[in-house]
Design a protein around this motif. Structure first.
Motif, mmCIF file in Angstrom:
data_model
loop_
_atom_site.group_PDB
_atom_site.id
_atom_site.type_symbol
_atom_site.label_atom_id
_atom_site.label_comp_id
_atom_site.label_asym_id
_atom_site.label_seq_id
_atom_site.Cartn_x
_atom_site.Cartn_y
_atom_site.Cartn_z
ATOM 1 N N ILE A 114 56.915 29.418 43.273
ATOM 2 C CA ILE A 114 55.907 30.026 42.333
ATOM 3 C C ILE A 114 54.749 29.093 42.125
ATOM 4 C CG2 ILE A 114 55.509 31.283 40.129
ATOM 5 C CD1 ILE A 114 58.243 32.093 40.504
ATOM 6 N N PHE A 115 55.387 27.574 41.885
ATOM 7 C CA PHE A 115 54.475 26.758 41.717
ATOM 8 C C PHE A 115 53.487 26.459 42.448
ATOM 9 C CE2 PHE A 115 53.208 22.131 41.133
ATOM 10 C CZ PHE A 115 52.855 22.007 40.083
ATOM 11 N N LEU A 116 54.023 26.234 43.995
ATOM 12 C CA LEU A 116 53.351 26.106 45.204
ATOM 13 C C LEU A 116 52.535 27.108 45.140
ATOM 14 C CD1 LEU A 116 55.662 24.510 47.607
ATOM 15 C CD2 LEU A 116 53.780 23.513 46.125
ATOM 16 N N ALA A 117 52.732 28.548 44.999
ATOM 17 C CA ALA A 117 51.833 29.616 45.252
ATOM 18 C C ALA A 117 50.730 29.545 44.250
ATOM 19 C CB ALA A 117 52.783 30.882 45.108
ATOM 20 N N VAL A 118 50.944 29.323 42.989
ATOM 21 C CA VAL A 118 49.890 29.332 42.187
ATOM 22 C C VAL A 118 48.907 28.214 42.341
ATOM 23 C CG1 VAL A 118 49.313 29.014 39.797
ATOM 24 C CG2 VAL A 118 51.234 30.505 40.067
ATOM 25 N N LEU A 119 49.450 27.115 42.724
ATOM 26 C CA LEU A 119 48.711 25.958 42.985
ATOM 27 C C LEU A 119 47.798 26.072 44.369
ATOM 28 C CD1 LEU A 119 47.816 22.980 42.380
ATOM 29 C CD2 LEU A 119 49.728 22.066 43.790
ATOM 30 N N LEU A 120 48.334 26.608 45.437
ATOM 31 C CA LEU A 120 47.639 26.359 46.464
ATOM 32 C C LEU A 120 46.860 27.856 47.157
ATOM 33 C CD1 LEU A 120 50.312 24.464 48.752
ATOM 34 C CD2 LEU A 120 48.192 23.648 47.405
ATOM 35 N N SER A 121 47.699 28.920 46.893
ATOM 36 C CA SER A 121 47.186 30.071 47.309
ATOM 37 C C SER A 121 45.649 30.445 47.302
ATOM 38 C CB SER A 121 48.006 31.293 46.664
ATOM 39 O OG SER A 121 49.406 31.231 47.474
ATOM 40 N N PRO A 122 45.311 30.428 45.806
ATOM 41 C CA PRO A 122 43.958 30.594 45.698
ATOM 42 C C PRO A 122 42.775 29.922 46.526
ATOM 43 C CG PRO A 122 44.796 30.058 43.477
ATOM 44 C CD PRO A 122 45.866 29.666 44.619
ATOM 45 N N PHE A 123 43.264 28.607 47.253
ATOM 46 C CA PHE A 123 42.451 27.858 48.044
ATOM 47 C C PHE A 123 42.674 28.467 49.538
ATOM 48 C CE2 PHE A 123 43.602 25.059 44.533
ATOM 49 C CZ PHE A 123 42.356 24.542 44.392
ATOM 50 N N LYS A 124 43.569 29.027 49.849
ATOM 51 C CA LYS A 124 44.149 29.392 51.185
ATOM 52 C C LYS A 124 43.614 30.937 51.414
ATOM 53 C CE LYS A 124 45.488 25.234 52.316
ATOM 54 N NZ LYS A 124 44.890 24.636 53.177
ATOM 55 N N VAL A 125 43.925 31.863 50.487
ATOM 56 C CA VAL A 125 43.811 33.259 50.686
ATOM 57 C C VAL A 125 42.611 33.903 49.978
ATOM 58 C CG1 VAL A 125 45.267 35.368 50.713
ATOM 59 C CG2 VAL A 125 46.397 33.290 50.994
ATOM 60 N N LYS A 126 41.664 34.487 50.873
ATOM 61 C CA LYS A 126 40.645 34.919 50.082
ATOM 62 C C LYS A 126 40.925 36.090 49.245
ATOM 63 C CE LYS A 126 35.879 36.463 51.093
ATOM 64 N NZ LYS A 126 35.298 35.403 50.297
ATOM 65 N N ILE A 127 41.589 37.060 49.563
ATOM 66 C CA ILE A 127 41.896 38.145 48.510
ATOM 67 C C ILE A 127 42.757 37.667 47.270
ATOM 68 C CG2 ILE A 127 44.142 38.701 49.494
ATOM 69 C CD1 ILE A 127 43.631 41.634 49.181
ATOM 70 N N ILE A 128 43.352 36.519 47.389
ATOM 71 C CA ILE A 128 43.905 35.943 46.143
ATOM 72 C C ILE A 128 42.846 35.330 45.196
ATOM 73 C CG2 ILE A 128 45.355 34.310 45.176
ATOM 74 C CD1 ILE A 128 47.069 34.873 47.262
ATOM 75 N N GLU A 129 41.866 34.713 45.952
ATOM 76 C CA GLU A 129 40.821 34.065 45.268
ATOM 77 C C GLU A 129 40.006 34.999 44.617
ATOM 78 O OE1 GLU A 129 38.154 31.763 43.578
ATOM 79 O OE2 GLU A 129 39.861 30.802 44.730
ATOM 80 N N GLU A 130 39.578 36.422 45.030
ATOM 81 C CA GLU A 130 38.787 37.413 44.575
ATOM 82 C C GLU A 130 39.653 38.012 43.500
ATOM 83 O OE1 GLU A 130 37.798 39.400 48.254
ATOM 84 O OE2 GLU A 130 36.309 38.039 48.704
ATOM 85 N N ASN A 131 40.621 37.986 43.406
ATOM 86 C CA ASN A 131 41.661 38.779 42.484
ATOM 87 C C ASN A 131 42.843 38.044 41.792
ATOM 88 O OD1 ASN A 131 40.861 41.645 43.074
ATOM 89 N ND2 ASN A 131 41.312 40.704 44.965
ATOM 90 N N LEU A 132 42.172 36.635 41.276
ATOM 91 C CA LEU A 132 42.975 35.580 40.577
ATOM 92 C C LEU A 132 43.863 36.284 39.648
ATOM 93 C CD1 LEU A 132 44.006 32.425 41.041
ATOM 94 C CD2 LEU A 132 41.924 32.065 39.598
ATOM 95 N N GLU A 133 43.415 37.054 38.638
ATOM 96 C CA GLU A 133 43.982 37.118 37.535
ATOM 97 C C GLU A 133 45.116 37.992 37.862
ATOM 98 O OE1 GLU A 133 40.771 38.237 38.372
ATOM 99 O OE2 GLU A 133 39.498 37.226 36.965
ATOM 100 N N VAL A 134 45.179 39.047 38.880
ATOM 101 C CA VAL A 134 45.973 40.006 39.334
ATOM 102 C C VAL A 134 47.203 39.090 39.973
ATOM 103 C CG1 VAL A 134 46.938 41.938 40.607
ATOM 104 C CG2 VAL A 134 44.548 41.983 39.418
#
Length: 370
Positions: free
Chosen positions: A14-34
């Motif tokens: 979970i820690f890695l997902a929160v730390l890295l995913s917003p930089f790697k996955v565009k849909i996560i970057e656009e929906n960071l709150e969710v």
């Protein structure tokens, strides 16, 4: 009692997902709150598998109520609960209604002063007064002024990131600024510290006040490199709809809920392991404050049994690291949401500036012991 390997692995993922995913996955970057909200739910579920003596973990009515209400009463000013959601919504509606005279006044001020002076004033004044007006209001004022200044997008992002470091530091000086300071004073209110309203100002003021002024000078440096003939430099025209104003407040509400769940979900790790770490190492470990709720971290680490040196190190580590990434601080969240700053754009300056600040303060606090 050590946590099971599978549970530790779950928290680590979970820690890695929160730390890295917003930089790697565009849909996560656009929906960071969710995304953070979902990660918080998963963290809470894993925490429910842990049993630690004297520590409530996992899903329970208390944490659900806290997550639902914390955006509505996150600050307590003179006994009156004030919430991030209400401030963002009400100030957003005021600006929506009277944006023309507000932006006109900001642009008039900008034309009377140089951009460098404006940057210094903006960073230093908001940092110094965020402990009185709250970090939330300081962040809202920041983004409106940045929007109205004739700057390129890169310069606006740089100015915003530096200012949020300043606001994050300054807000910790009194209980009015942010929840971390309220929790710290509450934890230290008894013997031997008997912390009162001015306790953190007296303890940390000599580090924070010069830091705010230095951040102001750093902001001047970044704007000093701006090409005034750059066609990308412009004051943004106000183009928000009423729906945009409301949705921004809703997104902030969801963001705070997500951080509440994440912070509580990681409590087994924080309470089981962080208390065993020496202060000099914990200072660096507290860089997790860049993605986790620093109030929860403070609640787990601060106590009357600590020395003044340990308290200084813990709090300064949390405060500085909070500026490195968007989830680290409320001002970051509000500013990034309003200005549309992505995680990559924030980290480009936030991470190196945070690391340099961490090294400087480590030397001052733990080496020079000033």
């Amino acid at each position: 009692m050590a946590l099971e390997l599978g549970i530790l692995a779950g928290f680590f993922l979970i820690f890695l997902a929160v730390l890295l995913s917003p930089f790697k996955v565009k849909i996560i970057e656009e929906n960071l709150e969710v995304f953070l909200f979902v990660c918080g739910i998963v963290a809470m579920t894993i925490a429910g598998m842990v049993e630690l003596p004297g520590l409530e973990t996992g899903w329970r009515m208390g944490i659900i109520k806290e997550a639902l209400t914390s955006p509505l009463n996150s600050l307590n000013i003179r006994g009156i609960p004030i919430g991030i959601f209400q401030i963002v919504l009400i100030v957003g509606l005021i600006i929506y209604k009277w944006h023309e005279p507000i932006h006109k006044a900001i642009r008039k001020m900008a034309s009377a002063l140089s951009l460098k002076i404006m940057a210094f004033i903006l960073i230093a004044v908001l940092g110094l007064f965020s402990s009185v007006m709250s970090a939330i209001l300081a962040a809202i004022i920041l983004v409106e002024m940045v929007n109205a200044l004739p700057l390129s997008r890169k310069s606006k992002i740089d100015l915003t990131v530096v200012a949020c470091f300043s606001i994050g530091l300054g807000a910790a000086l009194t209980p009015l600024g942010e929840p971390l300071s309220t929790i710290a004073i509450s934890k230290l209110s008894g013997a031997p510290y008997h912390a009162d309203f001015y306790f953190l100002f007296n303890m940390l003021g000599k580090y924070i006040l010069p830091g705010i002024l230095v951040y102001g000078l750093v902001g001047m440096f970044f704007l000093g490199k701006v090409d005034m003939n750059d066609k990308g430099m412009k004051a943004e025209e106000y183009n928000e709809t009423l729906k945009d104003v409301i949705m921004r407040a809703v997104k902030v509400y969801l963001f705070i809920m997500a951080l509440t769940f994440l912070g509580d979900g990681f409590k087994p790790i924080i309470f089981e392991y962080f208390a065993q770490i020496p202060a000099t190492i914990l200072y660096w470990v507290n860089m997790v404050s860049a993605i986790l709720d620093n109030a929860t971290l403070a609640a787990a680490q601060i106590g009357p049994n600590l020395t003044e040196l340990q308290i200084k190190g813990i709090l300064m580590g949390l405060l500085i690291a909070g500026g490195m990434l968007i989830p680290g601080n409320i001002p970051n969240i509000i500013s990034a949401g309003k200005l549309g700053i992505t995680s990559k754009e924030w980290a480009r300056l936030g991470v190196p500036m945070g690391l340099v600040s961490m090294f400087i303060y480590f030397f001052i606090i733990f080496v020079l012991k000033l």
